[in-house]
Design an enzyme around this catalytic site. Structure first.
Site, PDB file in Angstrom:
ATOM      1  N   ASP A  18       3.758  -1.797  11.702  1.00 17.01           N
ATOM      2  CA  ASP A  18       4.434  -2.589  10.978  1.00 17.01           C
ATOM      3  C   ASP A  18       5.887  -1.555  10.889  1.00 17.01           C
ATOM      4  OD1 ASP A  18       5.307  -3.832   8.492  1.00 17.01           O
ATOM      5  OD2 ASP A  18       4.404  -2.325   7.691  1.00 17.01           O
ATOM      6  N   ASP A  20       8.714  -1.820   7.821  1.00 12.25           N
ATOM      7  CA  ASP A  20       8.824  -1.201   6.387  1.00 12.25           C
ATOM      8  C   ASP A  20       7.593  -0.468   5.748  1.00 12.25           C
ATOM      9  OD1 ASP A  20      11.718  -2.369   5.522  1.00 12.25           O
ATOM     10  OD2 ASP A  20      10.699  -3.845   6.739  1.00 12.25           O
ATOM     11  N   ASP A 195       1.146  -0.640   6.038  1.00 14.27           N
ATOM     12  CA  ASP A 195       0.745  -0.228   4.657  1.00 14.27           C
ATOM     13  C   ASP A 195       0.743  -1.200   3.716  1.00 14.27           C
ATOM     14  OD1 ASP A 195       3.971  -1.133   5.010  1.00 14.27           O
ATOM     15  OD2 ASP A 195       4.048  -0.674   3.036  1.00 14.27           O
TER      16      ASP A 195
HETATM   17 MG   LIG Z   1       5.212  -2.953   5.519  1.00 17.47          MG
END
Ligand SMILES: [Mg+2]
Length: 246
Positions: A18, A20, A195
């Protein structure tokens, strides 16, 4: 308690990352997000070491993601798996908005206008951003869920200060499956790293396909392993890129 991830074999694993909150720290304005230069260099080295089996899998549209990568040429997926670009490929023209999204657009536009939310239209999804306005979360989530329910072919997806209506079938798990059906990913064990809630679909797919997930941060997860924050992942990747073979 989830464990520190094991080391991986550059010849047998594939990395799906991923962007961000994983490679780049979360910032107040999404357009300001940047990967640290050292992380960019590490990913370039890892991609060479893993024969190209490294992909960034983001919820951002590709047109939005690419300028943040400073020319890094790795496989990319945008819009939660709806867009795929293999290394060396040029990004094609953005396809027209799919019919169920077009039908939902008017309502989401007027909601964004009345609540002063940022609306983003991307291939495969319409996104409402409420960063800086956390008191609007319940309202935005309800509206997005109801909008998705009102139109066949759409589902809601909720992340960190964003809620989206996305096309059915879109998700990070679908992105992993697409990559793993093509060289250089085919035959490798997927490692999904992320995240946010939208990464859980990728963790489940990685596990189902013989690999595992690594969750960044402290939130609840189905990933088997965990790293504390963006710098901890950067260190783990760097160790992987520089470890002597064997
Ligand atoms: Mg993310």
């Amino acid at each position: 308690m989830t464990d520190h991830p094991p080391t991986i074999d550059p010849a047998r694993h594939a990395l799906f990352l991923d962007f961000d909150g994983t490679l780049a720290p979360i910032v107040a304005r999404p357009e300001d997000a940047r990967m640290p230069p050292q992380t960019r260099a590490t990913l370039g080295a890892l991609a060479r070491r893993m024969d190209g089996a490294v992909a960034i899998v983001s919820g951002r549209a590709l047109a939005d993601l690419e300028p943040l990568l400073d020319g890094l040429d790795v496989a990319l997926s945008g819009s939660h798996g709806h867009e795929i670009r293999m290394p060396g490929e040029e990004t094609g023209e953005v396809p027209p908005l799919a019919e169920p999204l077009r039908a939902a657009l008017g309502h989401l536009e007027s909601l964004a206008r009345s609540q002063n939310l940022r609306l983003e239209v991307k291939p495969g999804a319409i996104t409402l951003h409420y960063r800086g306005m956390p008191h609007l979360e319940d309202m935005v989530r309800d509206e997005v869920r109801e909008t998705a329910e009102a139109h066949a072919g759409l589902k809601p997806m909720h992340g960190n200060m964003v809620s989206e209506v996305v096309l059915d079938g879109v998700g990070k798990g679908a992105a992993l499956r697409t990559f793993l059906s093509h060289a250089p990913f085919a035959g490798r064990r997927p490692v999904m790293i992320g995240d946010d809630v939208t990464d859980e679909d990728g963790f489940r797919a990685a596990h189902a396909l013989g690999g595992f997930g690594i969750k960044i941060g402290v939130a609840e997860t189905e990933a088997a392993f965990r790293l504390g924050d963006v710098p901890a992942l950067a260190d783990w990747l760097s160790a992987l890129a520089t470890r002597s073979p064997g």
